[in-house]
Motif scaffolding. Structure first.
Motif, PDB file in Angstrom:
ATOM      1  N   LEU A   1       0.828  -1.206   0.000  1.00 41.12           N
ATOM      2  CA  LEU A   1       0.000   0.000   0.000  1.00 41.12           C
ATOM      3  C   LEU A   1       0.865   1.260   0.000  1.00 41.12           C
ATOM      4  O   LEU A   1       0.594   2.213  -0.737  1.00 41.12           O
ATOM      5  N   GLU A   2       1.902   1.254   0.819  1.00 33.92           N
ATOM      6  CA  GLU A   2       2.727   2.462   0.932  1.00 33.92           C
ATOM      7  C   GLU A   2       3.669   2.638  -0.255  1.00 33.92           C
ATOM      8  O   GLU A   2       4.175   3.728  -0.488  1.00 33.92           O
ATOM      9  N   LEU A   3       3.863   1.565  -1.000  1.00 34.97           N
ATOM     10  CA  LEU A   3       4.744   1.662  -2.160  1.00 34.97           C
ATOM     11  C   LEU A   3       3.974   1.997  -3.435  1.00 34.97           C
ATOM     12  O   LEU A   3       4.402   2.826  -4.232  1.00 34.97           O
ATOM     13  N   SER A   4       2.822   1.346  -3.622  1.00 36.27           N
ATOM     14  CA  SER A   4       2.112   1.541  -4.893  1.00 36.27           C
ATOM     15  C   SER A   4       0.610   1.730  -4.725  1.00 36.27           C
ATOM     16  O   SER A   4      -0.144   1.523  -5.664  1.00 36.27           O
ATOM     17  N   GLY A   5       0.186   2.125  -3.523  1.00 36.71           N
ATOM     18  CA  GLY A   5      -1.228   2.386  -3.300  1.00 36.71           C
ATOM     19  C   GLY A   5      -1.616   3.783  -3.753  1.00 36.71           C
ATOM     20  O   GLY A   5      -0.849   4.467  -4.448  1.00 36.71           O
TER      21      GLY A   5
ATOM     22  N   ARG B   1      24.408  -7.180   0.066  1.00 28.05           N
ATOM     23  CA  ARG B   1      23.724  -6.078  -0.616  1.00 28.05           C
ATOM     24  C   ARG B   1      22.528  -5.637   0.208  1.00 28.05           C
ATOM     25  O   ARG B   1      21.812  -6.437   0.781  1.00 28.05           O
ATOM     26  N   ARG B   2      22.293  -4.337   0.292  1.00 23.39           N
ATOM     27  CA  ARG B   2      21.154  -3.805   1.039  1.00 23.39           C
ATOM     28  C   ARG B   2      19.869  -4.135   0.306  1.00 23.39           C
ATOM     29  O   ARG B   2      19.794  -4.047  -0.908  1.00 23.39           O
ATOM     30  N   VAL B   3      18.852  -4.526   1.074  1.00 20.27           N
ATOM     31  CA  VAL B   3      17.547  -4.842   0.483  1.00 20.27           C
ATOM     32  C   VAL B   3      16.738  -3.561   0.344  1.00 20.27           C
ATOM     33  O   VAL B   3      16.104  -3.097   1.282  1.00 20.27           O
ATOM     34  N   TYR B   4      16.784  -2.959  -0.832  1.00 21.77           N
ATOM     35  CA  TYR B   4      16.053  -1.710  -1.077  1.00 21.77           C
ATOM     36  C   TYR B   4      14.811  -1.958  -1.917  1.00 21.77           C
ATOM     37  O   TYR B   4      14.761  -2.866  -2.728  1.00 21.77           O
ATOM     38  N   LEU B   5      13.838  -1.069  -1.720  1.00 23.40           N
ATOM     39  CA  LEU B   5      12.618  -1.130  -2.522  1.00 23.40           C
ATOM     40  C   LEU B   5      12.736  -0.302  -3.784  1.00 23.40           C
ATOM     41  O   LEU B   5      11.853  -0.321  -4.625  1.00 23.40           O
ATOM     42  N   THR B   6      13.783   0.480  -3.909  1.00 23.98           N
ATOM     43  CA  THR B   6      13.940   1.344  -5.073  1.00 23.98           C
ATOM     44  C   THR B   6      15.270   1.023  -5.747  1.00 23.98           C
ATOM     45  O   THR B   6      15.920   0.051  -5.427  1.00 23.98           O
TER      46      THR B   6
ATOM     47  N   ASP C   1       8.540   4.639   4.804  1.00 19.61           N
ATOM     48  CA  ASP C   1       7.819   3.732   5.694  1.00 19.61           C
ATOM     49  C   ASP C   1       7.704   2.339   5.094  1.00 19.61           C
ATOM     50  O   ASP C   1       7.764   1.333   5.816  1.00 19.61           O
ATOM     51  N   ALA C   2       7.513   2.280   3.777  1.00 24.06           N
ATOM     52  CA  ALA C   2       7.422   0.974   3.115  1.00 24.06           C
ATOM     53  C   ALA C   2       8.702   0.181   3.355  1.00 24.06           C
ATOM     54  O   ALA C   2       8.664  -1.027   3.643  1.00 24.06           O
ATOM     55  N   GLN C   3       9.841   0.857   3.268  1.00 24.06           N
ATOM     56  CA  GLN C   3      11.117   0.189   3.527  1.00 24.06           C
ATOM     57  C   GLN C   3      11.199  -0.285   4.980  1.00 24.06           C
ATOM     58  O   GLN C   3      11.667  -1.393   5.271  1.00 24.06           O
ATOM     59  N   LYS C   4      10.707   0.524   5.889  1.00 27.38           N
ATOM     60  CA  LYS C   4      10.732   0.190   7.322  1.00 27.38           C
ATOM     61  C   LYS C   4       9.946  -1.090   7.591  1.00 27.38           C
ATOM     62  O   LYS C   4      10.429  -1.990   8.301  1.00 27.38           O
ATOM     63  N   TYR C   5       8.755  -1.195   7.001  1.00 27.21           N
ATOM     64  CA  TYR C   5       7.924  -2.374   7.269  1.00 27.21           C
ATOM     65  C   TYR C   5       8.392  -3.585   6.465  1.00 27.21           C
ATOM     66  O   TYR C   5       8.185  -4.726   6.893  1.00 27.21           O
TER      67      TYR C   5
END
Length: 298
Positions: free
Chosen positions: A154-158, A291-296, A167-171
């Motif tokens: 939701l916080e990434l593509s809602g 490697r860091r797990v990034y959403l972007t 916040d999306a990365q945090k959760y």
């Protein structure tokens, strides 16, 4: 001696003596005294006892009556339980009012239940992504893994009102810390391919990487194929090539892996191809493990 539940039990027995007016009057006096003098927690206990048949005869109507009395006196548990009783009776709007009130009083279970109702909607209640995200974020510590991933999505593509990449990365990090490698890989494929969820390469790729980092060695080649995807900003053709090169040499390499490797080789620049061919596959695997797990595309 004033024990609330004992007085209710006695009052109920006296009220059941239909042929004895004096007993009925005394029984009603016991009940009335409890309503006036019992604490919110005592009223909730009475309601719960009626609701579950614990020392009192199971009676949903009386459970609701006492739960309302508890809620009116400010019991957060009574308010939440009243919501459950309304929910079980399929009176959803009334249930939501109680859940949301208990959530506003700080009950985490109520925050989660309220968020879920607003997320999915229910009879008489419209979906409300903004309220869903608000309450689910508050309930994140007790939310299920599925709830956390839903919150990430939701916080990434809602809708614009709920988007929040930070916040999306945090959760996502919270979910990854909890999940086992097999679960991570399963959900990686769901999000990557859009199976039952909105397709999202960033979430799918991040989960696939996390699965590898948590020791799911069997899916290193699967993750490498994702790295080779040209329309994913998180892709890395050089690392993908180095790993896939070893994958296709293994006995029993899948046709999908071979095709992915060949397609990647055709579209790589000469410079990237040179780098990839000089990169040891094992070194490439070790590199993705940190490697860091990034959403972007960072």
């Amino acid at each position: 001696n004033g024990h609330a539940l004992s007085r209710v039990m006695t009052g109920e027995r006296l009220l059941s003596q239909a042929d004895n007016e004096q007993s009925k009057q005394t029984g009603q006096e016991y009940i009335d005294s409890i309503l006036q003098n019992a604490s919110p927690q005592e009223l909730y206990t009475i309601s719960y006892s009626f609701g579950h048949g614990l020392r009192l005869t199971k009676n949903p109507e009386k459970a609701r009556y006492w739960a309302k009395a508890a809620a009116d006196k400010g019991s957060v548990n009574g308010t939440y339980y009243l919501g459950e009783l309304y929910w079980n009776a399929k009176e959803v709007p009334e249930a939501l009012k109680c859940f949301e009130k208990a959530a506003e009083m700080g009950l985490t279970a109520a925050e989660l239940q309220t968020g879920r109702i607003y997320l999915y909607g229910a009879e008489g209640v419209a979906k409300n992504p903004a309220k869903a995200v608000y309450w689910m974020k508050k309930a994140a510590p007790i939310a299920s893994n599925e709830d956390l991933l839903t919150l990430v999505g939701l916080e990434l593509s809602g809708p614009r009102a709920v988007k929040n990449h930070e916040d999306a990365q945090k959760y996502l990090d919270m979910y990854i810390a909890r999940a086992k490698p097999e679960e991570l890989e399963e959900n990686a494929e769901k999000y990557w391919n859009g199976v039952g969820v909105r397709k999202n390469f960033d979430i799918g790729g991040a989960l696939a990487l996390a699965a590898v980092q948590k020791g799911n060695k069997a899916n290193v080649c699967s993750y490498a194929m994702k790295l080779a995807t040209p329309n994913w900003f998180g892709g890395d053709p050089v690392t993908a090539y180095a790993i896939l090169n070893d994958c296709v040499l293994q006995k029993g390499a899948s046709e999908e892996e071979v095709k992915a490797f060949e397609a990647l080789e055709k579209r790589m620049s000469a410079e990237d191809l040179r780098k990839a061919q000089n990169l040891n596959g094992e070194d490439a695997i070790e590199a993705i493990k940190i490697r860091r797990v990034y959403l972007t595309s960072k």
